[in-house]
Scaffold this active site. Structure first.
Site, PDB file in Angstrom:
ATOM      1  N   ASP A 435       0.854  -1.188   0.000  1.00 20.12           N
ATOM      2  CA  ASP A 435       0.000   0.000   0.000  1.00 20.12           C
ATOM      3  C   ASP A 435       0.895   1.244   0.000  1.00 20.12           C
ATOM      4  O   ASP A 435       2.113   1.141   0.106  1.00 20.12           O
ATOM      5  CB  ASP A 435      -0.882  -0.043   1.249  1.00 20.12           C
ATOM      6  N   GLU A 438       2.319   5.013  -4.195  1.00 23.10           N
ATOM      7  CA  GLU A 438       2.238   5.915  -5.352  1.00 23.10           C
ATOM      8  C   GLU A 438       3.572   6.624  -5.653  1.00 23.10           C
ATOM      9  O   GLU A 438       3.761   6.967  -6.835  1.00 23.10           O
ATOM     10  CB  GLU A 438       1.122   6.955  -5.121  1.00 23.10           C
ATOM     11  N   ASP A 577      -9.223   3.344  -1.507  1.00 27.52           N
ATOM     12  CA  ASP A 577      -9.979   3.739  -0.317  1.00 27.52           C
ATOM     13  C   ASP A 577     -11.341   4.321  -0.684  1.00 27.52           C
ATOM     14  O   ASP A 577     -11.560   5.540  -0.631  1.00 27.52           O
ATOM     15  CB  ASP A 577      -9.175   4.739   0.503  1.00 27.52           C
TER      16      ASP A 577
END
Length: 790
Positions: A435, A438, A577
């Site tokens: 997670d 990015e 999310d």
């Protein structure tokens, strides 16, 4: 959404709105259609294509920088169904996506004599068109739109048919078919705050689109990892698609089709065939951010057993870490001995265990072994331009990030997995969840003092509950219940990588906002401005390799948030999310279709029942049934909202039992679909028009889908209703449970009295389905069940 982020949402949304205005004002003053473009000279044929020089055709417009005076064009007919076109600067080696990250297809058997699509060009001013040989249709046409090529701005534009059917250019939560009137798709990976808002750039970058017509489908893929806007516009009756790219080169692949499935396979041949996953990966997964200790995690497993709801894999979020430091466990709340005991019990029951692994490594010398070992290797972290470590802010406080281009980093990452997840001494995980890749940072730009910001944001967060008693016995047991019936450095010539002259429509106020700065330098000389969108996929590759080495001979199972083109060859993906709202329930279908049908990332799904905010019993019941037809099926929510495990409500529990019964009886069909995707790229999920390409009514449908080619899924998508309008193409369909026949006529049929515990599922006529005779509690048990043919 994560509670720590809530305070940031309102100012961030205000910033997004303000930033859009700034971007429009900054870019609106330049009319690139008035630029001179280029003339083609020195054109000559090669065996399987052509080459040419492109020379600036007039006075430079210098829209966002100095126009290049000379470029080099190469066109290659790589196969009869694929044309590869590159436009580069012949004098300097500009950045290209590294071969190590995106391997290029090797087998070329095409030539200019018998292709299914052709490259046509005009010399002065230079323009080109891609045409379909069988119909003479023009598929891509730059006539009338000058090429612009500057250090930090590349522009190429094609005309489109009126009301064009364009799909792809993700990641986004727009409709599956992109509106052709006024759509801007921005590709710049970001940690989306506020629940994956529509119309913004999200976690992943997939610069590929499919265009579908009644006469056929074709695909266009731009292999470029720089930030970009792709604009779909309809002006005065004319529709166009325009690329506005802030770096790199123009590296296009044109895919002939002609069927939608053909295009999907052809793209898989370029981007890579999807990875195989283990059979158990198709079972039900349960997770939550906010399980306070190991005992609560174990209690959830026991509760699923008591509720007679099959649970395949239990997950744990960052809660297990000591002060949120990666490759640690909290010795009071998640003591190693209890974690090992819990994992051992799960394995004895035929179940699995997965934990989160974040990329950011806390700068805690003497506390974080992962940091110390990275330092001992000479520092495997991303660097500032002056050579110092770049510092940001994530859950453990001040952090560094692995530099995936550093040749020492793969060994470092594999060693951390080997040490912490050692089956003999550590937590013996079965898969990995990655997670925040990015990569995400909480440090607000310009992040001049990360340590002070860590204090102001209370990072790492403190525990708010006492640790469990050390004498607690695990409530799981060791027997699963039975179901009861029921690169190289490049000379980039960039003048400003922090604030480039062309501002893409990024949903934050700066390219470096809430991420690693764009001027950060990798060990091979590449800069984050060019490679930002590759971080998540490179982490995925390193994690897959690390898991494969610690579990040799077993298929890996890795789920990531951030991806670039080709990531499906390594990992699966969850859609981020989302919120517990009906809009995001509906959006999840288009999101799955984009990744599974277009982007070749078939192991995909949303957070079932929603991640942020409180779900409701009816929403969670409907989502439990829809989730059973996600390739990746996981219930997951945030710390703060109410718990939403399926056993919390009687209606949801029954909906889950019913849906899992269907899913598990179909599991071998699902698994075969994923295997076929691995073999040749056949999409696992398909929009209706993939199988009914001449049915114009199906082109905009994104609330129904096909799993494989034979299972039609038509969920109820509105709140507080027990009916749904289902579109049945001109075909025969059988209700999955009753075998009642529906003779489709290319029209909608209203289905009523659909209980909250049910979902309409139909079998296409003319197929034979191998089903398990009955479901089971685990996939290990399921494999012992007999088959029946339907």
């Amino acid at each position: 959404m994560r509670p720590e982020k809530r305070a940031l949402i309102v100012p961030l949304l205000i910033s997004v709105i303000a930033n859009v205005g700034i971007v429009l004002a900054q870019n609106a003053t330049v009319n690139v259609d008035a630029c001179p473009g280029y003339n083609a000279t020195n054109v000559f044929n090669i065996r399987n294509g052509l080459k040419a020089d492109l020379v600036l055709a007039g006075k430079a417009c210098n829209a966002y920088g100095k126009d290049y005076e000379r470029l080099s064009l190469t066109v290659t007919y790589e196969t009869d169904n694929r044309i590869h076109m590159k436009i580069v600067d012949p004098s300097n080696s500009r950045y290209e996506v590294p071969e190590s990250v995106f391997p290029r297809p090797k087998s070329w058997d095409g030539n200019r004599d018998s292709p299914n699509i052709n490259f046509r060009y005009t010399k002065s001013p230079f323009s080109f068109a891609i045409t379909r040989k069988s119909t003479n249709e023009v598929l891509f046409n730059t006539t009338g739109y000058p090429l612009v090529f500057e250090p930090q701005y590349l522009r190429i534009k094609t005309s489109l048919p009126t009301n064009a059917n364009i799909y792809g250019l993700g990641e986004h939560t727009n409709s599956f078919r992109l509106p052709p009137e006024n759509t801007v798709r921005t590709l710049w990976n970001r940690d989306a705050i506020g629940g994956i808002p529509n119309g913004t750039n999200l976690y992943s970058d997939h610069p590929v689109y499919f265009e579908h017509r009644t006469t056929g489908t074709h695909g266009v893929f731009l292999l470029n990892s720089n930030g970009m806007d792709v604009k779909l516009q309809t002006v005065n009756g004319g529709t166009s698609l325009e690329y506005n790219v802030i770096g790199g080169i123009l590296d296009f692949y044109f895919l002939a089709g002609p069927s939608p499935v053909d295009v999907a396979k052809q793209y898989a041949a370029v981007a890579g065939l999807p990875a195989e996953i283990p059979y158990w990966g198709l079972g039900l997964h349960q997770c939550r951010w906010g399980y306070k200790d190991y005992y609560e995690v174990a209690q959830v497993v026991a509760n699923y057993s008591a509720a007679n709801i099959p649970l395949e894999t239990m997950w744990t979020d960052i809660d297990y870490m000591y002060e949120r430091l990666v490759f640690t466990n909290d010795p009071q709340y998640f003591p190693l001995a209890k974690m090992r005991e819990m994992v051992s019990d799960l394995h004895a029951r035929g179940q699995q265990y997965i934990v989160m692994v974040d990329p950011a490594v806390g700068v805690r010398p003497g506390v974080s072994g992962a940091y110390d070992r990275g330092q001992a290797l000479g520092g495997v972290w991303m660097k500032n331009p002056d050579g110092s470590d770049f510092h940001g802010l994530v859950w453990p406080g001040v952090t560094v990030w692995p530099d995936w281009f550093n040749p020492k980093t793969p060994t470092y990452w594999e060693n951390e997995f080997r040490l912490f997840f050692d089956p003999a001494t550590g937590i013996d995980i079965d898969g990995a969840w990655i997670d925040m890749n990015e990569p995400a940072s909480f440090c607000m730009y310009p992040c001049s003092n990360p340590s002070a910001e860590a204090i102001s944001q209370s990072l790492p967060p403190s525990r708010t509950s006492p640790p469990p008693a050390s004498t607690l016995s695990l409530p799981i047991g060791t027997s699963a219940p039975s179901l009861t019936s029921n690169l190289l450095k490049r000379d980039n010539m960039y003048t400003n990588v922090l604030n480039p002259p062309y501002a893409i429509h990024h949903a934050a106020d700066n390219l470096s906002a809430r991420t690693v700065f764009t001027n950060v330098v990798h060990s091979n000389g590449l800069i984050e401005y060019d490679t930002h969108n590759l971080f998540g996929t490179m982490m995925s590759s390193a994690t897959r390799d690390a898991m494969a080495k610690r579990r040799p001979g077993l298929r890996t199972f890795i789920i990531t948030r951030s991806t670039f083109a080709g990531a499906g060859a390594k990992v699966g993906k969850w859609l981020g999310d989302n919120l517990s709202i009906w809009e995001h329930y509906r959006n999840s279908i288009a999101g799955m279709l984009s990744f599974a049908a277009l982007f070749q990332v078939p192991e995909v799904g949303s957070d079932v029942c929603g991640f942020g905010d409180n779900t409701t019993e009816t929403l969670c019941a409907r989502w439990a049934t829809l989730g059973a037809f996600n390739p990746f099926y996981r219930n997951h929510n945030a710390d703060g909202p109410i718990p939403q495990e399926f056993y919390r409500w009687p209606t949801v529990a029954q909906a889950a039992r019913n849906a899992i019964d269907m899913r598990y009886r179909l599991l071998d069909y699902f698994y075969t679909a994923l295997h076929q995707a691995h073999l040749d790229g056949t999409p696992v999920l398909q929009p209706l028009w993939f199988q009914y390409p001449k049915d114009t009514n199906s082109y905009g449908i994104d609330l129904q889908f096909l799993f494989g080619e034979s299972i039609l899924v038509s969920p109820v998508t509105q709140e507080n209703v027990t009916s749904v309008s289902v579109y049945f193409p001109d075909d025969v369909f059988y209700d999955f449970k009753s075998y009642a026949v529906t003779n489709g006529a290319g029209a909608t049929v209203d289905l009523s009295n659909i209980d909250y515990t049910e979902i309409p599922v139909h079998i296409r006529g003319g197929v034979v389905l191998p089903l398990r005779v009955s479901s089971a509690y685990t996939t290990k048990q399921l494999r012992k069940e007999d088959f029946e043919l339907v």
